[in-house]
Write a protein that holds these residues in place. Structure first.
Motif, PDB file in Angstrom:
ATOM      1  N   SER A  39       0.828  -1.203   0.000  1.00  0.00           N
ATOM      2  CA  SER A  39       0.000   0.000   0.000  1.00  0.00           C
ATOM      3  C   SER A  39       0.861   1.251   0.000  1.00  0.00           C
ATOM      4  O   SER A  39       0.562   2.227  -0.703  1.00  0.00           O
ATOM      5  CB  SER A  39      -0.931  -0.003   1.209  1.00  0.00           C
ATOM      6  N   ARG A  43       1.003   4.035  -2.938  1.00  0.00           N
ATOM      7  CA  ARG A  43       0.725   5.449  -2.663  1.00  0.00           C
ATOM      8  C   ARG A  43       1.883   6.319  -3.154  1.00  0.00           C
ATOM      9  O   ARG A  43       1.660   7.398  -3.731  1.00  0.00           O
ATOM     10  CB  ARG A  43       0.519   5.644  -1.160  1.00  0.00           C
ATOM     11  N   ASN A  68      -9.379  -3.895  -6.826  1.00  0.00           N
ATOM     12  CA  ASN A  68      -9.573  -4.222  -5.413  1.00  0.00           C
ATOM     13  C   ASN A  68     -10.821  -5.036  -5.166  1.00  0.00           C
ATOM     14  O   ASN A  68     -10.982  -5.639  -4.114  1.00  0.00           O
ATOM     15  CB  ASN A  68      -9.634  -2.938  -4.572  1.00  0.00           C
ATOM     16  N   TYR A 213     -14.021   7.464  -1.175  1.00  0.00           N
ATOM     17  CA  TYR A 213     -12.843   6.638  -1.468  1.00  0.00           C
ATOM     18  C   TYR A 213     -11.578   7.503  -1.535  1.00  0.00           C
ATOM     19  O   TYR A 213     -10.551   7.179  -0.928  1.00  0.00           O
ATOM     20  CB  TYR A 213     -13.050   5.891  -2.783  1.00  0.00           C
ATOM     21  N   THR A 217      -8.548   7.304   1.366  1.00  0.00           N
ATOM     22  CA  THR A 217      -7.236   6.823   0.923  1.00  0.00           C
ATOM     23  C   THR A 217      -6.227   7.956   0.786  1.00  0.00           C
ATOM     24  O   THR A 217      -5.064   7.708   0.456  1.00  0.00           O
ATOM     25  CB  THR A 217      -7.356   6.073  -0.418  1.00  0.00           C
ATOM     26  N   GLN A 219      -5.806  10.546  -1.391  1.00  0.00           N
ATOM     27  CA  GLN A 219      -5.216  10.743  -2.709  1.00  0.00           C
ATOM     28  C   GLN A 219      -4.960  12.226  -2.978  1.00  0.00           C
ATOM     29  O   GLN A 219      -5.664  13.096  -2.464  1.00  0.00           O
ATOM     30  CB  GLN A 219      -6.141  10.172  -3.793  1.00  0.00           C
TER      31      GLN A 219
END
Length: 316
Positions: A39, A43, A68, A213, A217, A219
């Protein structure tokens, strides 16, 4: 002079404390440790791409988002999970693997699982419904479990779900958990035949799902904006309208249930779903979260009462 003499010891002490902190915070299971490392690398890759080309980063991130789907969900321990739950029948239809439970002449129910899961997540609920006389279908959505095929968007998944279902035999109840609730709405808009809709901790729109999402996460902002534009182009519609538009058009009786302590899909999403239709009030279940809502002791009673009340209303 004293500082120079003490420096090696201070460095050694600092390194020792750092190693202890890392060991305590890192997962102890090798599989979890590998997943955490993967992960972090993923990233880092997105962060680097974001600086070069947010469009390329968005393309990669969207592909990973749907990949996923195939990851194995974490089971929720319950008494029934300790038993072997076996379907009375299982088959492939239009490339989708479907498990069936309950008597063949019972009212037909379709259970739709959410993102990053497969049909196994719904099996305890399916068995409980079957024990009450319902005929329950539990599919593995495309790209998950025993179902194969590429996944480009939730709209494409909903279309395949609609094609799997027989058009001459409407489901009495269509139930969707999490993103499965959103896909159930989309499938209804595409022509899936059902007489009632139940959503369980579902997002209100595809726009909100993707926002959640991206937020959870962490982003980069530019990549997130590029992803939303690309996904809207893939779906052929504005993401904010995918979900609410289907709710406005359908006249089916709806039951909107949400976990009161859901941190993955906030409880406010239930209010947003109900805002698209007059006369619908969400029901919040206490002492459960996003996944454990499927095992809440009040859930079956609510669903069964909803089925009988709407059946009686339709017969008058």
């Amino acid at each position: 002079m004293l500082y120079e003499l003490a420096l090696p010891g201070l460095l050694a002490q600092g390194g020792y404390r750092w190693l202890r902190a890392v060991r305590r915070s890192a997962p102890q299971e090798p599989a979890l440790r590998l997943r955490t490392t993967r992960s972090r690398l993923r990233r880092l890759e997105i962060d680097l791409l974001d600086r070069l080309s947010p469009t390329l980063a968005a393309r990669l991130l969207l592909r990973r988002f749907h990949q996923n789907q195939s990851e194995t969900p974490t089971p929720i321990p319950t008494n029934r999970d300790q038993q072997l739950i076996t379907a009375s029948d299982a088959f492939h239809c239009s490339g989708i693997y479907v498990r069936q439970f309950g008597p063949t002449n019972g009212p037909r129910v379709l259970l739709v699982h959410g993102w990053n899961a497969d049909g196994r997540m719904m099996l305890p609920l399916a068995q409980d419904l079957a024990d009450r006389g319902f005929r329950v279908d539990v599919p593995d959505l495309p790209g998950t479990g025993e179902s194969r095929g590429p996944v480009r968007s939730f709209v494409a998944v909903a279309r395949r779900l609609k094609n799997m279902c027989p058009q001459d035999q409407p489901y009495e109840v269509l139930v969707g958990h999490s993103a499965g609730g959103l896909m159930a709405m989309i499938a209804l808009g595409l022509g899936l035949k059902a007489r009632r809709l139940v959503t369980l901790s579902a997002p209100s729109s595809l726009d909100r799902l993707m926002e959640l999402y991206l937020r959870f996460t962490g982003q980069p902002a530019k990549t997130g904006a590029a992803l939303m534009r690309r996904y809207a182009k893939t779906c052929g519609r504005e993401l904010a309208e995918i979900g609410p538009a289907e709710c406005r058009k359908t006249t089916l009786p709806m039951l909107v249930i949400h976990a009161q302590h859901d941190w993955q899909v906030p409880p406010a999403e239930a209010q947003r779903i109900c805002a698209a239709r007059d006369g619908i009030t969400p029901i919040y279940l206490r002492n459960c979260n996003h996944r454990s809502v499927l095992h809440h002791p009040e859930l079956l009673g609510l669903m069964e009462r909803f089925f009988h009340e709407t059946s009686n209303a339709g017969s008058r």
